[in-house]
Design a protein around this motif. Structure first.
Motif, PDB file in Angstrom:
ATOM      1  N   PRO A 177      33.301  17.431  59.627  1.00  0.00           N
ATOM      2  CA  PRO A 177      33.040  17.770  58.222  1.00  0.00           C
ATOM      3  C   PRO A 177      32.505  16.621  57.383  1.00  0.00           C
ATOM      4  O   PRO A 177      31.744  16.849  56.450  1.00  0.00           O
ATOM      5  CB  PRO A 177      34.419  18.226  57.718  1.00  0.00           C
ATOM      6  CG  PRO A 177      35.105  18.752  58.921  1.00  0.00           C
ATOM      7  CD  PRO A 177      34.642  17.878  60.051  1.00  0.00           C
ATOM      8  N   SER A 178      32.899  15.408  57.704  1.00  0.00           N
ATOM      9  CA  SER A 178      32.447  14.295  56.866  1.00  0.00           C
ATOM     10  C   SER A 178      31.194  13.618  57.421  1.00  0.00           C
ATOM     11  O   SER A 178      30.735  12.616  56.872  1.00  0.00           O
ATOM     12  CB  SER A 178      33.573  13.277  56.689  1.00  0.00           C
ATOM     13  OG  SER A 178      34.020  12.830  57.944  1.00  0.00           O
ATOM     14  N   VAL A 199      37.615  26.044  49.517  1.00  0.00           N
ATOM     15  CA  VAL A 199      37.018  24.847  50.110  1.00  0.00           C
ATOM     16  C   VAL A 199      37.940  23.669  49.835  1.00  0.00           C
ATOM     17  O   VAL A 199      38.205  23.354  48.670  1.00  0.00           O
ATOM     18  CB  VAL A 199      35.611  24.605  49.527  1.00  0.00           C
ATOM     19  CG1 VAL A 199      35.101  23.227  49.924  1.00  0.00           C
ATOM     20  CG2 VAL A 199      34.667  25.701  50.001  1.00  0.00           C
ATOM     21  N   SER A 241      37.431  20.571  51.478  1.00  0.00           N
ATOM     22  CA  SER A 241      36.638  19.331  51.506  1.00  0.00           C
ATOM     23  C   SER A 241      35.181  19.664  51.777  1.00  0.00           C
ATOM     24  O   SER A 241      34.865  20.676  52.413  1.00  0.00           O
ATOM     25  CB  SER A 241      37.147  18.345  52.571  1.00  0.00           C
ATOM     26  OG  SER A 241      36.717  18.731  53.858  1.00  0.00           O
ATOM     27  N   ILE A 242      34.322  18.802  51.249  1.00  0.00           N
ATOM     28  CA  ILE A 242      32.898  18.824  51.601  1.00  0.00           C
ATOM     29  C   ILE A 242      32.510  17.382  51.862  1.00  0.00           C
ATOM     30  O   ILE A 242      32.744  16.496  51.022  1.00  0.00           O
ATOM     31  CB  ILE A 242      32.039  19.432  50.471  1.00  0.00           C
ATOM     32  CG1 ILE A 242      32.259  20.956  50.412  1.00  0.00           C
ATOM     33  CG2 ILE A 242      30.567  19.129  50.678  1.00  0.00           C
ATOM     34  CD1 ILE A 242      31.450  21.674  49.346  1.00  0.00           C
ATOM     35  N   ASN A 302      37.453  15.205  49.392  1.00  0.00           N
ATOM     36  CA  ASN A 302      38.575  16.094  49.674  1.00  0.00           C
ATOM     37  C   ASN A 302      39.244  16.589  48.399  1.00  0.00           C
ATOM     38  O   ASN A 302      39.335  15.851  47.422  1.00  0.00           O
ATOM     39  CB  ASN A 302      39.640  15.355  50.492  1.00  0.00           C
ATOM     40  CG  ASN A 302      39.145  14.993  51.865  1.00  0.00           C
ATOM     41  OD1 ASN A 302      39.098  15.827  52.748  1.00  0.00           O
ATOM     42  ND2 ASN A 302      38.734  13.734  52.039  1.00  0.00           N
ATOM     43  N   CYS A 306      36.007  25.419  45.205  1.00  0.00           N
ATOM     44  CA  CYS A 306      37.129  24.489  45.350  1.00  0.00           C
ATOM     45  C   CYS A 306      37.968  24.562  44.086  1.00  0.00           C
ATOM     46  O   CYS A 306      37.437  24.418  42.969  1.00  0.00           O
ATOM     47  CB  CYS A 306      36.599  23.069  45.564  1.00  0.00           C
ATOM     48  SG  CYS A 306      37.923  21.842  45.598  1.00  0.00           S
ATOM     49  N   MET A 359      31.879  17.194  44.820  1.00  0.00           N
ATOM     50  CA  MET A 359      31.223  17.929  45.909  1.00  0.00           C
ATOM     51  C   MET A 359      29.807  18.333  45.501  1.00  0.00           C
ATOM     52  O   MET A 359      28.858  18.177  46.263  1.00  0.00           O
ATOM     53  CB  MET A 359      32.030  19.182  46.259  1.00  0.00           C
ATOM     54  CG  MET A 359      33.360  18.885  46.957  1.00  0.00           C
ATOM     55  SD  MET A 359      34.403  20.371  47.052  1.00  0.00           S
ATOM     56  CE  MET A 359      35.851  19.714  47.897  1.00  0.00           C
ATOM     57  N   GLY A 406      32.374  20.472  56.077  1.00  0.00           N
ATOM     58  CA  GLY A 406      33.463  20.655  55.140  1.00  0.00           C
ATOM     59  C   GLY A 406      34.613  21.391  55.790  1.00  0.00           C
ATOM     60  O   GLY A 406      34.547  21.750  56.979  1.00  0.00           O
TER      61      GLY A 406
END
Lengths: 370, 370, 370, 370
Positions: A265-266, B166, B168-169, B173, B193, B202, B218
């Motif tokens: 994801p990162s 969501v 995390s992207i 986080n 999110c 994000m 993400g």
């Protein structure tokens, strides 16, 4: 009232696979555990010694690191093999329980142990076989390992190898990823970790926790080598989906990832993408393997690599408050010797589940040539 | 030779579920996508507006954050509903593709895009529908969302809610975990999110990556509330195993965890165990929820919480080297507008897959009272 | 070359049922036969004596009318039962073969007996377990009877009875149809025919054929009483379709009919239709039962009545020409004592298969109330 | 009270097959009927004209012998085919209903027609789509014929032919059995019987019954030629068991037999046994075919021959007493034009179901070579 349902339900889900299918039975302290392998092609040499050895790998009491129940776990094959080869008929096997009278579980009859399945089984079925966890015991995995051993024999016949290793115990991590040819020695490690330095620290941690009456978790990394491109089905039965289900069906598994997994994801698309290059033999391969050997749910010929996270063992030697099935407060404390961590013994279990998935997809993939 | 097999195989795995079953069809640029829901109990009010709204939630072009293919994604129900209620007969639905002639994919006919399914489909089937990814397109998930919407209607009828967000992207986080009643506003966030501060970051990251022609991944966290204790089957079809399969069958998913997930391995049993306490109504509950609502594969009545990791989108606007199906080196560069990250639109997809699993287990669990 | 394929295939079809599922294993002269019953609801009292008695009913050597292999056919239950009741876990059972060394089958190793499965098994698998027919032996039906006995226990709990009787042997027919309450005495008849006059003629015929070294066939009629309206699924899994499959999967079955069966084609709609009338209790029933208890694939509350035709036993004491697996002409003649007709012993097998179907549909039908 | 259950159930059985799988949907007077074919191997040329022609063969209104609903039954394929060939993805198809507003079924809303599924559907589901029989309409078989047409294309590719003919209508029987190469002209017969003399008598009978407002039944014989030895699975999925289920799942089927069928019980082993002889090409064959091409559940290379009995059509133009869903006595009389006998139009349906079974077993058998 703490029981929401009475005599509610059944479990109809003791079969795994679609063509190569394993159906299992047996409780921790019942007469026997075993299973039926259906769909194994005719003509496969069934190497009983290999199968027994796989069972021995998951057997308790192998080292000071694991628990001491005294079972030989000797397998008997009841059908489906004639003159040493599979006949195409179902291969039934059983492992009789010997040591099942030596424990007294009456004190657990009414108790709900924290983070065990006592309460949920009672909620589902209205009562339960409380002797040693019954069907929810880790002993259930015996049948998985036996079925997986036959799957491994089938895969070996196609040049496919499945090997796993312990990549962390508690906060101790192996320093790097390993390849399948670096795993030959892990059976010599009591914690089945190929990183000898980490291995020492893991043993140290286990020894310390044993004194404290506490437990911890760990991770297992599994590598599948030699899978031809094309295995896996595009939508719901993607190869990673079936591997995830297989892994997450093992007792105490809490997480599954493949390829870059939770690192992905990162990352950026520009660094995560696996560029195709010539394999030098007229075909192609990927220069990197962030994908973990699968694209679009289908194997691409690279090593399939996945990791499974296991929680700390719920049975601890410390006193814990809980309730019983009358809702009364009680205090529980396990006695005797118990495992501190499940992962060393879980290595053959993870391999077995992976082998079952790949064997099934190997046959599924063969099933439909025009 | 780069094609290992010719006209090899089939995919027979377009059905999900055992009692509540969804079978799907359709390619990105074919005539229609759709599916058949079999096993929906008779008498359920089928709220078409709700279903269409779920499809709208995953529709591209909803905000500046997502891609612009212009499709209304209007669903038509073809069978199984009479006077507004399910009849017990299969509920077929379809979504016609309208915009499918507006792209030219001929340049992809022979090319293998990095980390796409082009090469693996060719390896499996000998040829492929290369228009927009064919069956491997994310557009396939339309049918999942439609099926999941009907599952949600069934679950609502039992007081069960499924919501995702969501978490995390890229490297941004959400600052903490959220509960299901804190998710009411997420539809107002272009990135879905609930943490407004993280949400802003994000959006900032997405804007930056769009300029760079790059992409990222993400995570999505899903909460299922109101599940009665007792759902899930003890061995292979543990609730977490079926949820893992459901989640990992979504395009670009790389990892699954529930409860403490990958944190669990480094915890201690004494801190990870969920102690049972009175729920104040004569029943019991757990004081903590490290288990993520499931013990021994069976729901315990607490919220079921799981997280899914998604990789960066493989299609980037930067040039990438690759090979074609003759093994020749080529250079690929996507054009036009493409998504930077999949997770905002994947929220309803994760919810749909979770709803399908729980609906199926709800019916499985009801199937066998003595 | 007479072998079309070598090491070709597998049989993956040793499971019967969808929710109440029986998976079987075992060969005529292997170590054991048995099976796993999955999906039996928790809380059912498992009456071992009843199950053993069902097995005794199909046991050879019960009367002068049947063959003499000396097996006690003692069942052992290995799992899934705790304190006398089903737990919801899979119920595994096995019957060890004792008499399996007493016959010499080496002369059949290469021979293809007329109208046996020798040639077709070799065609399918490339080789076969030729000892006593291996998996194609009628001994395979032991596991069906055991599984069916548990199904019967479940049905009895819902007030459903399954009973069958011999309605013809060779050219001797029972003079009329019987109802389920007229079948109490059939266990006293060596041919299990409730018509005592016909019964005597059947015995006479069998005695005569035994002297001639010849065999014959027969029919079995099965009645299922107490089935509530609503069992069966509308399209492919119509109740009669599943009963037909169940019956036709029994060794040597050649035909299946229900209700008017093969008489129906020459009837008129005006005489075949079952007129609805009041049942005197506020509900309705049909005045006649030409339909055999099923309309549109779904039970209507009347008795379900079906008939199965069985061919003459293929093993005869007369010399027959044949070929071996090298295509050479040979002459075969069975020795010793063999059954003249299969139907008396097949009565409990037909009942077992019917019970498995109804038990499964009983659970399927319960699975989906809104 | 005549409704035993309310909103009880669901039907989860709209899928047929294991690898080559057909899932269908649609009601008589709904928007569309159709299905999804999953598991068709990639690379098969999908001849749309052939498929449409198969649908035309079952279409009503083809001759004076059949009913007049005016539907073109035009099929549209929605997915799974690219550049004329199957891609391995699910092949979805639909047939829109056009004539569905032209009938008024309100008078049947509460009525239970004798020997129809009205009462059993209400018993099962609590209510029903009463327009034209809803899902229980013979119109449901459209999807079977479409799916069977694709199966036939797959079989043709392996040299396997499936053909059926009408062998009796009412009391008029074809004078003898026919072979597959004698069936070329049956499409020229309005009753699809290859025996021209019997054909004339059948037409005469139909004409007479039409005047009387009555109906009758008939039988269809099906021949499958070119099946290699080895198809079929030994125990529960014997080839004849799956064919029986397939045939008995067709509306109004009452009986199934193969080979000698219901003649077999009165034969002797010495005359029923099929003696093996050389086939003159180094292989073997049977001198006779009493077995109907199957031994031990597995094809032996001879023609597979089975017969299906169909009851008289339940809808008659004469007045019949019945009851409604309040238990009140009513009188019913159908109006307009209706079929007198189902068998001429059922010929392509029987073929389709047989083709689905053989196609599935062809793929199953290929699935597991070592």
């Amino acid at each position: 009232m703490i029981l929401y349902y009475t005599y509610l339900c059944t479990m109809s889900a003791n079969t795994f696979g679609t063509i190569f299918r394993l159906t299992t039975f047996g409780e921790s302290h019942g007469i026997a555990l075993g299973g039926i392998i259906d769909g194994c092609p005719a003509g496969l040499v069934i190497d009983l010694e290999f199968i027994q050895n796989e069972l021995n790998r998951r057997r308790p009491g192998q080292s000071a690191m694991t628990s001491p129940r005294d079972e030989s776990d000797t397998i008997e094959i009841l059908s489906g093999v004639f003159e040493g080869r599979s006949t195409g008929s179902p291969i039934a096997f059983e492992i009789r329980n010997k040591d099942h009278h030596s424990f007294d579980y009456d004190h657990l009859k009414d108790a709900y142990r924290p983070s065990h399945a006592d309460y949920t089984y009672d909620s589902k079925y209205g009562f339960r076989d409380y002797r040693g966890g019954g069907r929810s015991s880790a002993r259930e995995t015996l049948s998985r390992v036996a079925g997986g051993a036959v799957a491994k024999l089938l895969l070996q016949n196609s040049g496919i190898q499945v090997k796993a290793y312990v990549s962390s115990i508690g906060e101790v991590n192996a320093s790097r990823d390993f390849t399948i040819d670096q795993l030959d020695e892990i059976e010599n490690s009591p914690v089945r970790c190929p990183d000898t330095e980490a291995s020492d620290k893991m043993i140290e941690l286990i020894t310390k926790l044993k004194l404290e009456g506490d437990t911890t978790g760990g991770t297992i990394t599994c590598i599948i080598n030699g899978v031809p491109p094309g295995l896996g089905e595009p939508v719901f039965d993607k190869l990673q989906a079936d591997l995830a289900k297989a892994a997450m069906s093992i007792n105490t598994a809490k997480g599954f990832e493949y390829g870059e997994g939770f690192n992905a994801p990162s990352m950026r698309g520009s660094t995560h993408n696996d560029i195709f290059v010539s394999n030098g033999e007229g075909g192609i391969k990927t220069a990197t393997n962030h994908s973990g050997g699968i694209q679009g749910g289908i194997s691409n010929g690279s090593d399939i690599v996945f990791k499974v996270a296991f929680k700390p063992i719920a049975t601890i030697l410390q006193s814990q408050p809980s309730v019983n099935n009358k809702g009364e407060n009680i205090v529980l404390a396990a006695k005797g010797r118990h495992d501190v961590v499940v992962v060393p013994r879980a290595v053959p279990i993870v391999e077995a589940m992976a082998a079952l998935v790949i064997a099934d997809h190997l046959l599924r993939n063969r099933s439909s040539r025009l």
